[in-house]
Design a protein around this motif. Structure first.
Motif, mmCIF file in Angstrom:
data_model
loop_
_atom_site.group_PDB
_atom_site.id
_atom_site.type_symbol
_atom_site.label_atom_id
_atom_site.label_comp_id
_atom_site.label_asym_id
_atom_site.label_seq_id
_atom_site.Cartn_x
_atom_site.Cartn_y
_atom_site.Cartn_z
ATOM 1 N N GLU A 96 32.283 -0.031 25.334
ATOM 2 C CA GLU A 96 31.199 0.536 24.540
ATOM 3 C C GLU A 96 29.967 -0.366 24.603
ATOM 4 O O GLU A 96 30.033 -1.542 24.259
ATOM 5 C CB GLU A 96 31.675 0.678 23.093
ATOM 6 N N VAL A 97 28.853 0.205 25.031
ATOM 7 C CA VAL A 97 27.578 -0.516 25.064
ATOM 8 C C VAL A 97 26.775 -0.087 23.847
ATOM 9 O O VAL A 97 26.634 1.113 23.579
ATOM 10 C CB VAL A 97 26.778 -0.200 26.349
ATOM 11 N N ILE A 98 26.280 -1.057 23.107
ATOM 12 C CA ILE A 98 25.432 -0.764 21.958
ATOM 13 C C ILE A 98 23.987 -1.030 22.355
ATOM 14 O O ILE A 98 23.658 -2.115 22.828
ATOM 15 C CB ILE A 98 25.834 -1.602 20.731
ATOM 16 N N VAL A 99 23.151 -0.016 22.178
ATOM 17 C CA VAL A 99 21.741 -0.076 22.541
ATOM 18 C C VAL A 99 20.914 0.084 21.266
ATOM 19 O O VAL A 99 21.196 0.955 20.453
ATOM 20 C CB VAL A 99 21.390 1.043 23.546
ATOM 21 N N LEU A 113 20.345 11.026 26.418
ATOM 22 C CA LEU A 113 20.566 10.507 27.773
ATOM 23 C C LEU A 113 21.864 9.703 27.904
ATOM 24 O O LEU A 113 22.102 9.101 28.947
ATOM 25 C CB LEU A 113 19.391 9.611 28.181
ATOM 26 N N ALA A 114 22.688 9.673 26.874
ATOM 27 C CA ALA A 114 23.868 8.793 26.849
ATOM 28 C C ALA A 114 24.808 9.037 28.028
ATOM 29 O O ALA A 114 25.262 8.087 28.668
ATOM 30 C CB ALA A 114 24.613 8.942 25.530
ATOM 31 N N SER A 115 25.095 10.279 28.364
ATOM 32 C CA SER A 115 26.035 10.532 29.469
ATOM 33 C C SER A 115 25.443 10.077 30.804
ATOM 34 O O SER A 115 26.151 9.515 31.649
ATOM 35 C CB SER A 115 26.426 12.003 29.526
ATOM 36 N N THR A 116 24.148 10.288 30.998
ATOM 37 C CA THR A 116 23.485 9.812 32.218
ATOM 38 C C THR A 116 23.492 8.293 32.263
ATOM 39 O O THR A 116 23.712 7.694 33.316
ATOM 40 C CB THR A 116 22.038 10.336 32.275
ATOM 41 N N LEU A 117 23.270 7.683 31.121
ATOM 42 C CA LEU A 117 23.261 6.222 31.034
ATOM 43 C C LEU A 117 24.654 5.641 31.331
ATOM 44 O O LEU A 117 24.767 4.628 32.015
ATOM 45 C CB LEU A 117 22.773 5.804 29.658
ATOM 46 N N VAL A 118 25.697 6.291 30.854
ATOM 47 C CA VAL A 118 27.073 5.849 31.142
ATOM 48 C C VAL A 118 27.324 5.896 32.644
ATOM 49 O O VAL A 118 27.869 4.949 33.231
ATOM 50 C CB VAL A 118 28.111 6.698 30.372
ATOM 51 N N LYS A 119 26.913 6.983 33.287
ATOM 52 C CA LYS A 119 27.090 7.104 34.739
ATOM 53 C C LYS A 119 26.345 6.001 35.483
ATOM 54 O O LYS A 119 26.876 5.386 36.403
ATOM 55 C CB LYS A 119 26.601 8.470 35.238
ATOM 56 N N LEU A 121 25.332 3.034 34.369
ATOM 57 C CA LEU A 121 25.931 1.722 34.123
ATOM 58 C C LEU A 121 27.232 1.558 34.899
ATOM 59 O O LEU A 121 27.522 0.469 35.406
ATOM 60 C CB LEU A 121 26.157 1.516 32.627
ATOM 61 N N ASN A 122 28.006 2.630 35.015
ATOM 62 C CA ASN A 122 29.249 2.547 35.784
ATOM 63 C C ASN A 122 28.979 2.402 37.283
ATOM 64 O O ASN A 122 29.792 1.830 37.999
ATOM 65 C CB ASN A 122 30.145 3.751 35.508
ATOM 66 N N GLU A 123 27.848 2.902 37.759
ATOM 67 C CA GLU A 123 27.466 2.652 39.155
ATOM 68 C C GLU A 123 27.258 1.157 39.385
ATOM 69 O O GLU A 123 27.586 0.633 40.437
ATOM 70 C CB GLU A 123 26.181 3.406 39.506
ATOM 71 N N GLU A 124 26.699 0.481 38.392
ATOM 72 C CA GLU A 124 26.422 -0.948 38.499
ATOM 73 C C GLU A 124 27.673 -1.800 38.284
ATOM 74 O O GLU A 124 27.849 -2.816 38.929
ATOM 75 C CB GLU A 124 25.359 -1.361 37.481
ATOM 76 N N LEU A 125 28.534 -1.385 37.347
ATOM 77 C CA LEU A 125 29.647 -2.232 36.911
ATOM 78 C C LEU A 125 31.005 -1.838 37.486
ATOM 79 O O LEU A 125 31.952 -2.616 37.391
ATOM 80 C CB LEU A 125 29.739 -2.202 35.379
ATOM 81 N N GLY A 126 31.107 -0.662 38.015
ATOM 82 C CA GLY A 126 32.402 -0.188 38.487
ATOM 83 C C GLY A 126 32.851 0.979 37.623
ATOM 84 O O GLY A 126 32.625 0.998 36.404
ATOM 85 N N ASP A 127 33.466 1.943 38.257
ATOM 86 C CA ASP A 127 33.834 3.177 37.583
ATOM 87 C C ASP A 127 34.775 2.923 36.407
ATOM 88 O O ASP A 127 35.747 2.193 36.528
ATOM 89 C CB ASP A 127 34.503 4.123 38.588
ATOM 90 N N LYS A 131 32.507 3.397 28.778
ATOM 91 C CA LYS A 131 33.028 4.692 28.349
ATOM 92 C C LYS A 131 32.083 5.402 27.397
ATOM 93 O O LYS A 131 32.076 6.614 27.307
ATOM 94 C CB LYS A 131 34.390 4.501 27.682
ATOM 95 N N GLN A 132 31.286 4.614 26.659
ATOM 96 C CA GLN A 132 30.448 5.207 25.627
ATOM 97 C C GLN A 132 29.206 4.343 25.401
ATOM 98 O O GLN A 132 29.256 3.128 25.515
ATOM 99 C CB GLN A 132 31.252 5.299 24.330
#
Length: 162
Positions: A96-99, A113-119, A121-127, A131-132
């Motif tokens: 969980e990332v808190i913004v 934009l949370a779902s786009t942001l999750v995608k 961030l997972n591109e950067e960090l690994g799938d 999660k949220q």
């Protein structure tokens, strides 16, 4: 003259030590040691700085925290300059990332934009790493007056303060 004798003596002693080792069946290595990954490297050999850092992070289990820190440090280029001007990442724990946003309007925008942001961030960090995304609005709100002066009665239908 003494240095030449010392060097000759050192070569003689080295040759004698090698001959003694050969008699005992302990010949020196001709191949460098192999690491478990198949890389040839003796522990004392120099290595590339990036590889040394990656090895250190892997040995200590710091890969994910370092990656998260990298994302937080590159927040502007990951989310874009417009969003980065009004938001900042606060923490990461358990997927969980808190913004934090600087206004309620930007907090709402990030929630949309949370779902786009999750995608992203997972591109950067690994799938599956993130999660949220939880969003916090600005800290504090409108200041409420303190003291004994109050308007008596109930609040009216157009009273939007508080």
């Amino acid at each position: 003259m003494a240095a030449a004798r010392g060097a000759a003596l050192a070569r003689e002693k080295l040759a004698q030590a090698k001959a003694d080792a050969a008699r005992r069946g302990q010949l020196p290595r001709t191949e460098p040691r192999r690491r478990p990954g198949g890389q040839r490297r003796d522990s004392g050999d120099p290595q590339l700085f990036g590889r040394a850092i990656r090895d250190l992070l892997a040995d200590r289990g710091w890969e994910q925290p370092a990656a998260i820190g990298g994302v937080f440090g590159r927040w502007r280029e990951i989310v874009g300059s417009g969003l980065a001007e009004h938001t900042r990442p606060e923490s990461f724990a358990d997927g969980e990332v808190i913004v934090t946003a600087d206004s309620t309007a930007w907090a709402t925008q990030v929630r949309l934009l949370a779902s786009t942001l999750v995608k992203r961030l997972n591109e950067e960090l690994g799938d599956g790493t993130v999660k949220q995304v939880k969003v916090r609005g600005p800290v504090g709100g409108p200041a409420r007056p303190e003291g004994g002066l109050r308007v008596r009665g109930s609040r009216g239908p157009r009273d939007t303060y508080g």
